[in-house]
Design an enzyme around this catalytic site. Structure first.
Site, PDB file in Angstrom:
ATOM      1  CD  GLU A 196      -3.131  -0.920   2.157  1.00  0.00           C
ATOM      2  OE1 GLU A 196      -2.870  -0.230   3.169  1.00  0.00           O
ATOM      3  OE2 GLU A 196      -4.203  -1.508   2.012  1.00  0.00           O
TER       4      GLU A 196
ATOM      5  CD  GLU B  70      -4.731  -5.856   2.671  1.00  0.00           C
ATOM      6  OE1 GLU B  70      -5.505  -5.124   3.328  1.00  0.00           O
ATOM      7  OE2 GLU B  70      -3.488  -5.761   2.737  1.00  0.00           O
TER       8      GLU B  70
END
Length: 801
Positions: free
Chosen positions: A389, A460
């Site tokens: 991320e 995710e």
């Protein structure tokens, strides 16, 4: 010939550090005796200072080192030390390593006193240092401390192979190719010509032998390559994870000077624009993310506990993939994934933050360490070479991707991002998609996230969008399961999505910036003790091998708004479910394919608990019974507020059957509300192929009982201690967990076993777990559980060495 000797027992440990601890003359009698794996401090389950483990410590061990032959060296290998280690032998500095997730070796030869005991001392810094990934800013997980993986002593020739990396090429053709990279070490400084014999084994039988000349240039380390065609191979797949062993003997003047054994599998794993393909067959990846943490001891758990997590994922959660988030994980875990046929996404340590140039150089170094560590695992299908991320950083990610391709040109690379339209340098656009909020589409369309014509994988989903505790109310826990199922439905619907890896396998401890304020992220489909929530069965029911039928809830109307029982979700892979109420057949219910048309096995939704009972037991005609049943269900759903049409129909039925409002209320109470009636017992039967394959009962709680289940009744010590999980449940007569129980119990251990964690614990959502470990002795141990209310239960645990 090389030898590897485990040195995990009988270490000395101090939770502080002074320079004199490194001296052979120092008396460490006051140090604690510990075995490895070891955590630098045991932590509470929740509500603690996250800085508790961030300190310097010291480990010491007296190790015997044999007399060394000419050309023989001795080194020590650490499989994992969090987060920075300096290694000393007999007071002399031998080497260091930054990073807690990859193994490292330190040459001890210059400092050795051969033919005697030598002091091995290790300085360990568990602080979250800004110069080591993933640190430098916030991190949504704890990183713990200590020598938390195993340690080995290595005897080896100064001319040898280091890593042996086996690639399998053209496996779908009649003549597959073994393509073996050999990392040769030559400390002699002179060119050498040697022979290498390769023996290939399958199921214990040698199926291929070949020899090759090995030309070493005289450089200290160089990469060599050998290729050989093979025939008649058995492919590694998720259904049949066939594994091969290869034995390599490096021979000089007829004498074997180095021996290596590696395990691998023949398989072709390929990400294409239209999805993921294993051995040429398209496979939707359905998986979960996994941290490697455990209550109390963080990362420090031995082989069989690591094995168990892989078994839970494959056998109980029914997934076919796992993401090793957010760092390389235990070799034991990956070994078991290989054996079970569980696909793995491997990735470097990191969480959003990118540090300075030295930090970035270390991240690149970790890419190489990860790949060389995990290369021969056929379960690994993708290298994650981007900080999880993080923002785009072309310079850094060009380096990480290039190194991955240099070391392994057979696997795809990915980089997990949460940024739409991010720059893609890797092979697969791996994306964390948190679009779903329960009442909207499950996943973004690929074209809204990336314009690239590259494979696309969701790494995710859910997680922090809907934290769920095992003791939350029924509506919340069912909604949690449905949100995961909704994303799976969206993934299976969209051919442009290779798969979806949910966040996450189990709850985990975290920093103050995250979680629910008690240092726990309740994001898992299991709790921290690996005990299922309803959402676990949204995954478990999607596999076909083992019958699954989970009725989500105790069927207690008082747990719902208006004390009205809504439709009940049954997460199942059965063809149909039959319902019986107090011994009477209510009806047969089928998967909700209209709501979930794409998942392999939609849930069964039961919203009729009356069935044909009105027609059978009352004086109504079949058509009138159906009308009355529908009106009663509607009255329950709307808390008695009926529309005009239903009011008119009910009035007509009152006249026809000479009924009044009291009669209607009595019908509602008897068939729907159940107030004042005898206890209602439900039996659910799951059918496959016309046969009842699974049953579950729900009824009134009369005699709760404490139950104890162990993952293993025997602990087997080998290279280190063994451990096993024990689960306590407060169950009703039908074996269902009593979710709102929080009773405290006392734990006792006798014999050659020890309890990990506190000796007094409480049920959490009706159940709780703990682990026991062996203590270096054989014999019979006993675990005793004492409860003021539910009495005493015992279990025998045998330890063998």
């Amino acid at each position: 010939m090389n030898r590897k000797i485990a040195i995990n027992f009988d270490w000395k440990y101090a939770p502080d550090f002074e320079e004199n601890y490194l001296s052979s003359a120092f008396d460490d009698a006051a140090f604690a005796a510990v075995n490895l794996p070891h955590t630098n401090i045991e932590l509470p389950y929740n509500n603690f200072d996250e800085g508790l483990y961030g300190f310097e410590s010291c480990y010491r061990k007296q190790i015997w080192i044999d007399e060394l032959e000419i050309g023989e060296q001795v080194a020590v290998q650490f499989d994992g030390v969090a987060n920075y280690a300096k290694v000393y032998l007999n007071g002399g500095f031998a080497g260091e390593h930054k990073g807690g997730y990859t193994p490292f070796q330190v040459d001890l030869t210059p400092l050795v006193n051969p033919g005697g005991y030598n002091l091995l001392a290790v300085y360990v810094d568990a602080r979250e240092r800004d110069d080591i990934p993933p640190f430098g800013f916030v991190v949504d997980y704890l990183t713990y401390g200590g020598i938390y993986r195993e340690v080995s002593l290595l005897y080896r020739n100064h001319i040898r192979f280091g890593e042996v990396c086996v690639k399998t090429i053209n496996v779908l053709t009649p003549k597959p190719v073994l393509d073996v990279d050999l990392y040769a070490h030559n400390a002699s400084g002179a060119p050498r010509t040697l022979q290498c014999r390769f023996d290939l084994f399958f199921e214990g039988e040698c199926v291929k032998t070949f020899c090759r000349p090995i030309e070493m240039s005289g450089r200290a380390r160089e990469k060599l390559n050998v290729r050989e065609e093979v025939e008649g191979i058995a492919l590694w797949s998720i259904e049949k994870p066939n594994l091969y062993h290869m034995e390599l003997k490096l021979i000089e003047e007829g004498k074997t000077i180095d021996l290596h054994r590696v395990r691998f599998g023949f398989r072709q794993a390929e990400f294409r624009v239209e999805g993921f393909y294993l051995n040429g067959e398209k496979l939707k990846l359905r998986g979960l993310n996994r941290h490697q943490s455990f209550p109390y001891v963080g990362y420090a758990m031995p082989k069989n506990v690591q094995y168990k997590d892989a078994e839970l994922l494959k056998r109980e959660l029914g997934v076919n993939a796992v993401r090793a988030s957010h760092y390389p994980q235990s070799d034991h875990f990956l070994d078991r994934c290989d054996e079970l046929g569980l696909l793995v996404l491997d990735e470097i340590p990191g969480w959003q933050h990118i540090g300075d140039q030295a930090w970035q150089d270390l991240a690149v170094q970790t890419v190489g360490e990860m790949i060389l560590k995990d290369f021969n695992h056929p379960s690994v299908i993708l290298w994650g070479v981007r900080i999880n991320e993080s923002q785009d950083h072309d310079e850094l990610y060009a380096r990480t991707n290039a190194l991955a391709k240099e070391l392994d040109d057979t696997r795809s690379t990915g980089g997990v991002r949460c940024i739409a339209k991010s720059r893609l340098l890797e092979d697969v656009y791996t994306y964390n998609d948190f679009l779903h909020k329960g009442d909207n589409r499950g996943l973004q369309k690929k074209k809204r996230v990336t314009n690239t014509n590259k494979p696309y994988l969701i790494t995710e989903h859910n997680g922090h969008m809907f934290p769920t505790k095992k003791f939350d109310d029924e509506v919340h826990r069912v909604e949690h399961a449905l949100r995961h199922l909704n994303v799976l439905e969206a993934m299976y619907k969209d051919d442009k999505i290779a798969g979806a890896i949910g966040w996450c396998m189990f709850d985990y401890n975290t920093h103050k910036d995250f979680g629910s304020g008690d240092k726990i992220c309740y994001h898992g489909v299991l709790d921290m003790f690996r005990i299922p929530k309803h959402a676990a069965y949204a995954y478990a029911s999607q596999q076909a091998e083992t019958p699954v039928m989970h009725v989500a809830g105790p069927l207690a109307p008082g747990d719902f708004a208006g004390s009205t029982l809504p439709g009940v979700y049954v997460f199942t892979n059965c063809d149909s479910v039959k319902l019986y109420k107090n011994g009477e057949f209510v009806g047969e219910f089928y998967p909700s394919k209209e709501r979930y048309p794409h998942v392999p096995f939609p849930p069964v939704i039961i919203d009729d608990f009356i069935g044909g009972l009105l027609e059978k037991n009352e004086r109504f005609s079949p058509s009138d019974a159906r009308i009355i049943k529908r009106i009663l269900i509607e009255a329950g759903r709307t808390n008695g507020v009926l529309g005009l049409t239903d009011q008119l129909k009910m009035g007509w039925l009152f006249l026809k059957y000479k009924m009044n409002m009291l009669d209607a209320e009595a019908l509602y109470a008897k068939y729907f509300g159940g107030w004042g009636a005898k206890a209602t017992d439900y039996v659910f039967e799951g059918y496959r192929g016309g046969q009842c394959v699974i049953t579950q009962s729900k009824g009134q709680l009369l005699a709760p009982a404490l139950k104890m289940e162990a993952d293993a009744d025997t602990l087997t010590e080998g290279e280190t201690y063994d451990a096993a999980r024990i689960v306590l449940r407060l169950a009703d007569e039908s074996g269902n967990d009593i979710v709102y129980a929080n009773d405290a119990v006392a734990l006792e251990a006798e014999g050659p076993i020890e309890i990990i964690g506190p000796r007094t614990i409480a049920l959490i959502g009706g159940s709780v777990g703990f682990w026991v470990k062996s203590t270096g002795k054989a014999g019979e141990g006993r675990i005793t559980i004492k409860s003021e209310r539910f009495g005493t239960i015992e279990k025998t645990i045998r330890v063998i060495r």
